[in-house]
Design a protein around this motif. Sequence first.
Motif, mmCIF file in Angstrom:
data_model
loop_
_atom_site.group_PDB
_atom_site.id
_atom_site.type_symbol
_atom_site.label_atom_id
_atom_site.label_comp_id
_atom_site.label_asym_id
_atom_site.label_seq_id
_atom_site.Cartn_x
_atom_site.Cartn_y
_atom_site.Cartn_z
ATOM 1 N N SER A 1 0.828 -1.215 0.000
ATOM 2 C CA SER A 1 0.000 0.000 0.000
ATOM 3 C C SER A 1 0.857 1.257 0.000
ATOM 4 C CB SER A 1 -0.953 0.011 1.197
ATOM 5 O OG SER A 1 -0.237 0.091 2.399
ATOM 6 N N THR A 2 0.346 2.275 -0.707
ATOM 7 C CA THR A 2 0.981 3.588 -0.804
ATOM 8 C C THR A 2 -0.057 4.629 -0.398
ATOM 9 O OG1 THR A 2 2.356 2.823 -2.645
ATOM 10 C CG2 THR A 2 2.116 5.210 -2.383
ATOM 11 N N THR B 1 -6.482 7.726 2.091
ATOM 12 C CA THR B 1 -6.688 6.304 1.917
ATOM 13 C C THR B 1 -5.372 5.703 1.453
ATOM 14 O OG1 THR B 1 -8.150 4.640 0.916
ATOM 15 C CG2 THR B 1 -7.559 6.557 -0.460
ATOM 16 N N VAL B 2 -5.392 4.503 0.907
ATOM 17 C CA VAL B 2 -4.181 3.886 0.370
ATOM 18 C C VAL B 2 -4.449 3.332 -1.014
ATOM 19 C CG1 VAL B 2 -3.166 3.328 2.606
ATOM 20 C CG2 VAL B 2 -4.656 1.675 1.483
ATOM 21 N N PHE B 3 -3.396 3.299 -1.830
ATOM 22 C CA PHE B 3 -3.415 2.673 -3.149
ATOM 23 C C PHE B 3 -2.778 1.315 -2.982
ATOM 24 C CE2 PHE B 3 -1.650 1.640 -7.278
ATOM 25 C CZ PHE B 3 -2.664 2.010 -8.144
ATOM 26 N N LEU B 4 -3.503 0.253 -3.333
ATOM 27 C CA LEU B 4 -2.989 -1.103 -3.184
ATOM 28 C C LEU B 4 -2.385 -1.573 -4.501
ATOM 29 C CD1 LEU B 4 -5.882 -2.657 -1.095
ATOM 30 C CD2 LEU B 4 -3.676 -1.799 -0.275
#
Length: 87
Positions: free
Chosen positions: A62-63, A82-85
């Motif tokens: 996650s980023t 939020t996060v980018f998976l």
Amino acid sequence: MSNMTRAPQGYRLTVSGPRGATVTAAGGNADGAAPVLGAEPDTVQTHRVHVRAPSGAAVAGSTPLTLTLTRLSDGVVHQAETVFLAP
């Protein structure tokens, strides 16, 4: 998104996070411009959006990602973290 005003509202959606990430709205902005999403008065509106990052831009796992909605009528900004998976 929630629009509890008495007038329709438009919001520009932008994203910051993985370098080069872009956001598109289902059925809209194929030209690469930031999508403008609408909400009718006194409603909660749902929009499907897609965030894409170039290969290698996101760390596996996650980023962190920030989604920003800017109301077009007056510039009021709302953000969500939020996060980018990535695979």
